[in-house]
Write a protein that holds these residues in place. Sequence first.
Motif, PDB file in Angstrom:
ATOM      1  N   MET A  11       0.837  -1.211   0.000  1.00  0.00           N
ATOM      2  CA  MET A  11       0.000   0.000   0.000  1.00  0.00           C
ATOM      3  C   MET A  11       0.870   1.259   0.000  1.00  0.00           C
ATOM      4  N   ILE A  12       1.963   1.241   0.719  1.00  0.00           N
ATOM      5  CA  ILE A  12       2.869   2.390   0.731  1.00  0.00           C
ATOM      6  C   ILE A  12       3.461   2.600  -0.669  1.00  0.00           C
ATOM      7  N   ILE A  13       3.893   1.502  -1.279  1.00  0.00           N
ATOM      8  CA  ILE A  13       4.457   1.597  -2.625  1.00  0.00           C
ATOM      9  C   ILE A  13       3.418   2.106  -3.612  1.00  0.00           C
ATOM     10  N   SER A  14       2.195   1.570  -3.518  1.00  0.00           N
ATOM     11  CA  SER A  14       1.156   2.039  -4.440  1.00  0.00           C
ATOM     12  C   SER A  14       0.813   3.506  -4.172  1.00  0.00           C
ATOM     13  N   GLY A  15       0.900   3.950  -2.917  1.00  0.00           N
ATOM     14  CA  GLY A  15       0.681   5.363  -2.607  1.00  0.00           C
ATOM     15  C   GLY A  15       1.729   6.248  -3.237  1.00  0.00           C
ATOM     16  N   ILE A  16       2.973   5.803  -3.190  1.00  0.00           N
ATOM     17  CA  ILE A  16       4.063   6.558  -3.808  1.00  0.00           C
ATOM     18  C   ILE A  16       3.867   6.627  -5.322  1.00  0.00           C
ATOM     19  N   ILE A  17       3.529   5.493  -5.920  1.00  0.00           N
ATOM     20  CA  ILE A  17       3.305   5.463  -7.370  1.00  0.00           C
ATOM     21  C   ILE A  17       2.136   6.370  -7.740  1.00  0.00           C
ATOM     22  N   TYR A  18       1.069   6.307  -6.941  1.00  0.00           N
ATOM     23  CA  TYR A  18      -0.091   7.164  -7.191  1.00  0.00           C
ATOM     24  C   TYR A  18       0.296   8.636  -7.130  1.00  0.00           C
ATOM     25  N   SER A  19       1.074   8.997  -6.110  1.00  0.00           N
ATOM     26  CA  SER A  19       1.479  10.402  -5.963  1.00  0.00           C
ATOM     27  C   SER A  19       2.278  10.879  -7.173  1.00  0.00           C
ATOM     28  N   VAL A  20       3.207  10.065  -7.612  1.00  0.00           N
ATOM     29  CA  VAL A  20       4.044  10.433  -8.756  1.00  0.00           C
ATOM     30  C   VAL A  20       3.204  10.545 -10.024  1.00  0.00           C
ATOM     31  N   LYS A  21       2.342   9.532 -10.257  1.00  0.00           N
ATOM     32  CA  LYS A  21       1.519   9.565 -11.466  1.00  0.00           C
ATOM     33  C   LYS A  21       0.508  10.709 -11.417  1.00  0.00           C
ATOM     34  N   SER A  22      -0.034  10.981 -10.240  1.00  0.00           N
ATOM     35  CA  SER A  22      -0.994  12.074 -10.096  1.00  0.00           C
ATOM     36  C   SER A  22      -0.334  13.415 -10.400  1.00  0.00           C
ATOM     37  N   ALA A  23       0.861  13.600  -9.861  1.00  0.00           N
ATOM     38  CA  ALA A  23       1.584  14.845 -10.124  1.00  0.00           C
ATOM     39  C   ALA A  23       1.929  14.960 -11.604  1.00  0.00           C
ATOM     40  N   ALA A  24       2.334  13.849 -12.204  1.00  0.00           N
ATOM     41  CA  ALA A  24       2.681  13.861 -13.623  1.00  0.00           C
ATOM     42  C   ALA A  24       1.454  14.137 -14.482  1.00  0.00           C
ATOM     43  N   SER A  25       0.294  13.584 -14.097  1.00  0.00           N
ATOM     44  CA  SER A  25      -0.915  13.814 -14.896  1.00  0.00           C
ATOM     45  C   SER A  25      -1.383  15.264 -14.782  1.00  0.00           C
ATOM     46  N   LYS A  26      -1.165  15.889 -13.620  1.00  0.00           N
ATOM     47  CA  LYS A  26      -1.535  17.302 -13.462  1.00  0.00           C
ATOM     48  C   LYS A  26      -0.633  18.188 -14.318  1.00  0.00           C
ATOM     49  N   VAL A  27       0.640  17.853 -14.376  1.00  0.00           N
ATOM     50  CA  VAL A  27       1.592  18.646 -15.153  1.00  0.00           C
ATOM     51  C   VAL A  27       1.304  18.502 -16.647  1.00  0.00           C
ATOM     52  N   THR A  28       1.041  17.272 -17.076  1.00  0.00           N
ATOM     53  CA  THR A  28       0.824  17.034 -18.504  1.00  0.00           C
ATOM     54  C   THR A  28      -0.606  17.304 -18.931  1.00  0.00           C
ATOM     55  N   GLY A  29      -1.531  17.346 -17.971  1.00  0.00           N
ATOM     56  CA  GLY A  29      -2.922  17.602 -18.296  1.00  0.00           C
ATOM     57  C   GLY A  29      -3.652  16.381 -18.809  1.00  0.00           C
ATOM     58  N   SER A  30      -3.123  15.194 -18.586  1.00  0.00           N
ATOM     59  CA  SER A  30      -3.787  13.972 -19.047  1.00  0.00           C
ATOM     60  C   SER A  30      -4.865  13.545 -18.042  1.00  0.00           C
ATOM     61  N   ASP A  31      -5.452  12.381 -18.290  1.00  0.00           N
ATOM     62  CA  ASP A  31      -6.541  11.872 -17.451  1.00  0.00           C
ATOM     63  C   ASP A  31      -6.102  11.746 -15.998  1.00  0.00           C
ATOM     64  N   ALA A  32      -7.074  11.878 -15.111  1.00  0.00           N
ATOM     65  CA  ALA A  32      -6.798  11.757 -13.675  1.00  0.00           C
ATOM     66  C   ALA A  32      -6.459  10.317 -13.319  1.00  0.00           C
ATOM     67  N   VAL A  33      -5.608  10.163 -12.359  1.00  0.00           N
ATOM     68  CA  VAL A  33      -5.173   8.851 -11.905  1.00  0.00           C
ATOM     69  C   VAL A  33      -5.928   8.528 -10.619  1.00  0.00           C
ATOM     70  N   LYS A  34      -6.421   7.284 -10.534  1.00  0.00           N
ATOM     71  CA  LYS A  34      -7.158   6.869  -9.337  1.00  0.00           C
ATOM     72  C   LYS A  34      -6.273   5.989  -8.467  1.00  0.00           C
ATOM     73  N   PHE A  35      -6.321   6.252  -7.169  1.00  0.00           N
ATOM     74  CA  PHE A  35      -5.524   5.464  -6.221  1.00  0.00           C
ATOM     75  C   PHE A  35      -5.940   4.004  -6.266  1.00  0.00           C
ATOM     76  N   GLN A  36      -7.227   3.746  -6.388  1.00  0.00           N
ATOM     77  CA  GLN A  36      -7.734   2.378  -6.409  1.00  0.00           C
ATOM     78  C   GLN A  36      -7.152   1.594  -7.591  1.00  0.00           C
ATOM     79  N   ASP A  37      -7.076   2.214  -8.749  1.00  0.00           N
ATOM     80  CA  ASP A  37      -6.518   1.541  -9.927  1.00  0.00           C
ATOM     81  C   ASP A  37      -5.035   1.238  -9.735  1.00  0.00           C
TER      82      ASP A  37
END
Length: 146
Positions: A11-37
């Motif tokens: 869960m910690i690892i998936s949280g880190i991955i989610y944070s990185v992907k979420s930040a990257a999606s905000k910067v690039t403007g792509s689709d939102a990333v879901k923590f559950q996915d």
Amino acid sequence: MGRLILVVIVMIISGIIYSVKSAASKVTGSDAVKFQDESKKVMEKTARGVQWMNEQWEKAKANVSDSKQLEMGDNLKNLMPTEIIARVKNNPAKYDQMASEELYIEIAVYKMNQRQFDDAQRLIQEISEGEARDFMLSEIANKRKV
């Protein structure tokens, strides 16, 4: 307890991955990333990894039991030392240096208990120079005196 720790780590690892992907999606403007996915993906990959490790463990256990059965089937303990040494040296894939020395010691102890001191000494002489060899040779000499 171990599984709980594994789940927490995943869960910690998936949280880190989610944070990185979420930040990257905000910067690039792509689709939102879901923590559950993201946590589902990480869990699936972890489950495959654990399953692979279990398969490797089972294969290793099977290989060990097969080699022990071969040694028992050969009944090396009842052979002459020269025959034992020849079989071990002719099979380097099965007997590396450490395995061969362990086998020599095991059979030498058996031979000593059978009061076959010359055979035991011949096997121990195949062990590399060192403390173990000196100790075993002195044990053979002491048992001969008794």
